[in-house]
Write a protein that holds these residues in place. Structure first.
Motif, short mmCIF file in Angstrom:
data_model
loop_
_atom_site.label_atom_id
_atom_site.label_comp_id
_atom_site.label_asym_id
_atom_site.label_seq_id
_atom_site.Cartn_x
_atom_site.Cartn_y
_atom_site.Cartn_z
N VAL A 62 0.84 -1.20 0.00
CA VAL A 62 0.00 0.00 0.00
C VAL A 62 0.87 1.25 0.00
O VAL A 62 0.63 2.21 -0.74
CB VAL A 62 -0.94 -0.01 1.21
CG1 VAL A 62 -1.71 1.29 1.33
CG2 VAL A 62 -1.93 -1.17 1.11
N GLY A 63 1.91 1.24 0.84
CA GLY A 63 2.78 2.41 0.95
C GLY A 63 3.55 2.70 -0.32
O GLY A 63 3.69 3.87 -0.71
N SER A 64 4.05 1.67 -0.99
CA SER A 64 4.82 1.89 -2.22
C SER A 64 3.97 2.56 -3.30
O SER A 64 4.46 3.40 -4.06
CB SER A 64 5.40 0.57 -2.73
OG SER A 64 4.38 -0.36 -3.06
N ALA A 65 2.69 2.20 -3.36
CA ALA A 65 1.79 2.84 -4.32
C ALA A 65 1.62 4.31 -3.99
O ALA A 65 1.64 5.18 -4.88
CB ALA A 65 0.44 2.13 -4.31
N ALA A 66 1.46 4.64 -2.71
CA ALA A 66 1.29 6.03 -2.29
C ALA A 66 2.55 6.85 -2.59
O ALA A 66 2.46 8.03 -2.97
CB ALA A 66 0.95 6.10 -0.81
N VAL A 67 3.71 6.25 -2.41
CA VAL A 67 4.96 6.95 -2.72
C VAL A 67 4.99 7.33 -4.20
O VAL A 67 5.25 8.49 -4.56
CB VAL A 67 6.18 6.07 -2.38
CG1 VAL A 67 7.46 6.68 -2.97
CG2 VAL A 67 6.34 5.93 -0.87
N GLN A 68 4.71 6.38 -5.07
CA GLN A 68 4.75 6.66 -6.50
C GLN A 68 3.71 7.69 -6.91
O GLN A 68 3.98 8.59 -7.72
CB GLN A 68 4.55 5.37 -7.28
CG GLN A 68 5.71 4.39 -7.16
CD GLN A 68 5.51 3.15 -8.02
OE1 GLN A 68 4.47 2.96 -8.65
NE2 GLN A 68 6.51 2.29 -8.04
N LEU A 69 2.51 7.59 -6.34
CA LEU A 69 1.45 8.54 -6.67
C LEU A 69 1.78 9.93 -6.14
O LEU A 69 1.47 10.94 -6.77
CB LEU A 69 0.11 8.06 -6.11
CG LEU A 69 -0.47 6.83 -6.81
CD1 LEU A 69 -1.64 6.26 -6.02
CD2 LEU A 69 -0.91 7.18 -8.22
N GLY A 70 2.42 10.00 -4.97
CA GLY A 70 2.83 11.29 -4.42
C GLY A 70 3.87 11.96 -5.30
O GLY A 70 3.79 13.17 -5.57
N LYS A 71 4.85 11.19 -5.76
CA LYS A 71 5.86 11.74 -6.65
C LYS A 71 5.24 12.19 -7.97
O LYS A 71 5.58 13.24 -8.51
CB LYS A 71 6.96 10.70 -6.91
CG LYS A 71 7.82 10.38 -5.69
CD LYS A 71 8.57 11.59 -5.17
CE LYS A 71 9.58 12.12 -6.17
NZ LYS A 71 10.33 13.29 -5.63
N ALA A 72 4.29 11.40 -8.48
CA ALA A 72 3.62 11.75 -9.72
C ALA A 72 2.84 13.05 -9.59
O ALA A 72 2.67 13.79 -10.57
CB ALA A 72 2.69 10.63 -10.16
N ALA A 73 2.39 13.35 -8.37
CA ALA A 73 1.62 14.57 -8.13
C ALA A 73 2.51 15.78 -7.85
O ALA A 73 2.01 16.89 -7.65
CB ALA A 73 0.68 14.35 -6.95
#
Length: 321
Positions: free
Chosen positions: A145-156
Motif C-alpha cells: 500500500v505504501g509503495s503505491a502512495a509513494v509513486q502517486l505522491g511523486k507523480a503529483a
C-alpha cells in the motif's frame, strides 16, 4: 480446479488448504474468470484470522485482487466475489466492476494496480487534496500500500518522506523515489522528519499502520495538514485526541475505498483511467517483489501477515504473462 480454502479461522499457514473443487457457477450479474495472477493483500490474512470487516462464510477462498481472463478472452482486473476468491484457478466477479488490464503491465503488475493504487489515489487526491509542492509522509513506504502512495505522491509533484522498518526496506523506499527515508528501527522518526522539514512537518500523512505510527503522525502533521487513515496493519486502532486536532488545526480523514463501489462507482473508473495513463507513461509501476506458483500461496499470505514483505507478492498461474 485447484483452490485454496479456509475451513476455520486462524493463521494463514495453518488454516489454508489446497483442494480440488468444482468451478464456481456465476450468479446473476457475475462472470467466471480464469485467474492469471492474484495479488496477496493484508486483508487476505485478516480474513483467514476472522478479523476483517468482511467475513465470508466458511469455507472460503482468499484473494481479493486478480488479473483474470473472461470466457471471451478479455484480460481484466477485478475484485473476486467472495467466497470464491482469487487464490484459485477460477474465480467469480461482478461483471459491472471489471476493469481492463493495462497493456503496459504484465499480469502480476496489473493485478497489483487495483486495491493499493486506487486506495492511494482516492486518499491523496479525493480526500487529502494533495497539491504539487506539498510534503507527503508515507508510513510503511516499502509495503504494498505504501509503495503505491509513494509513486502517486511523486507523480503529483510532492516531496515524499518514507518511513520504513529496516535497512532493506529503506533501500526499497529510496528506489521508489522517496526524497527522504527514515528507518524507524534505527532513527527517531519525529526528530528526523522535523529536521527534514525545517520543523514544519508534513502537509499530508498517509497512514496504513495505526498504533505508534498514528501517534507520530499527530506530532508531525503541519499547520492545516491532513492525516489520512487507511488501515491498521499494526493491529492497534488509535483513539485520536480531538482537542489536539483543534489546537494544531489539522484534519483527520478516513478512507474506505470499497465504499465507492456502491456510493460513487464512476469515480473508480475515472481513477483506473488515470492510473492506466500513468502506468503507460512509466510514471507508476507496481512493485512486485515476489512471484510464486499457486502451491505456495499459503506461505505467501503468512509472509504478508507477518510483515516480512516489500511491495507485493503475486501468485502467478502457469502460462500467465
Amino acid at each position: 480446479m485447484q483452490a485454496w480454502q479456509v475451513h476455520e479461522n486462524g493463521e494463514p499457514s495453518e488454516v489454508m488448504r489446497l483442494a480440488e473443487v468444482e468451478r464456481p457457477t456465476p450468479g446473476d450479474g457475475q462472470v467466471l474468470l480464469r485467474v492469471r495472477a492474484a495479488n496477496i493483500n493484508f486483508p487476505d490474512a485478516l480474513m483467514c484470522r476472522g478479523q476483517y470487516q468482511v467475513r465470508p462464510p466458511l469455507p472460503f477462498t482468499p484473494g481479493v485482487e486478480i488479473c483474470g481472463e473472461t470466457e471471451d478472452g478479455r484480460r481484466v482486473i477485478a475484485n473476486p466475489a467472495l467466497p470464491y476468491g482469487g487464490l484459485a484457478e477460477y474465480a467469480l466477479a461482478d461483471a459491472h466492476a471489471l476493469l481492463p488490464a493495462p497493456k503496459s503491465l504484465d499480469d502480476a503488475e496489473a493485478a497489483a494496480l487495483h486495491v493499493g493504487y486506487q486506495t492511494g489515489w482516492f486518499a491523496l487526491h479525493r480526500r487529502a487534496r494533495l497539491e504539487a509542492g506539498e510534503t507527503l509522509l508515507v508510513h510503511a513506504a516499502a509495503g504494498g500500500v505504501g509503495s503505491a502512495a509513494v509513486q502517486l505522491g511523486k507523480a503529483a509533484g510532492a516531496t515524499v518522506i518514507g518511513v520504513v522498518g529496516g535497512a532493506d526496506k529503506a533501500a526499497v523506499a529510496r528506489e521508489l523515489g522517496c526524497d527522504v527515508v527514515v528507518d524507524r528501527r534505527s532513527e527517531d522518526v519525529i526528530a528526523a522528519v522535523k529536521e527534514a522539514t525545517g520543523g514544519r512537518g508534513a502537509d499530508v500523512i498517509y497512514d496504513p499502520v495505526g498504533g505508534q505510527a498514528y501517534a507520530q503522525s499527530a506530532k508531525l502533521v503541519a499547520f492545516e495538514g491532513r492525516i489520512v487513515v487507511v488501515g491498521f496493519a499494526s493491529g492497534t486502532v488509535p483513539s485520536p485526541a480531538l482537542n489536539h486536532a483543534l489546537v494544531k488545526n489539522y484534519s483527520i480523514l478516513g478512507l474506505h475505498w470499497g465504499l465507492y463501489a456502491t456510493k460513487n462507482p464512476k469515480l473508480i473508473l475515472r481513477c483506473h483511467e488515470e492510473l492506466t495513463e500513468l502506468a503507460a507513461r512509466g510514471v507508476i509501476k507496481p512493485l512486485v517483489s515476489e512471484r510464486v506458483p499457486l502451491g505456495e500461496a499459503a506461505a505467501a499470505v503468512q509472509k504478508v501477515a507477518d510483515g516480512r514483505t516489500t511491495g507485493r507478492i503475486a501468485v502467478v498461474m502457469e502460462g500467465a504473462a
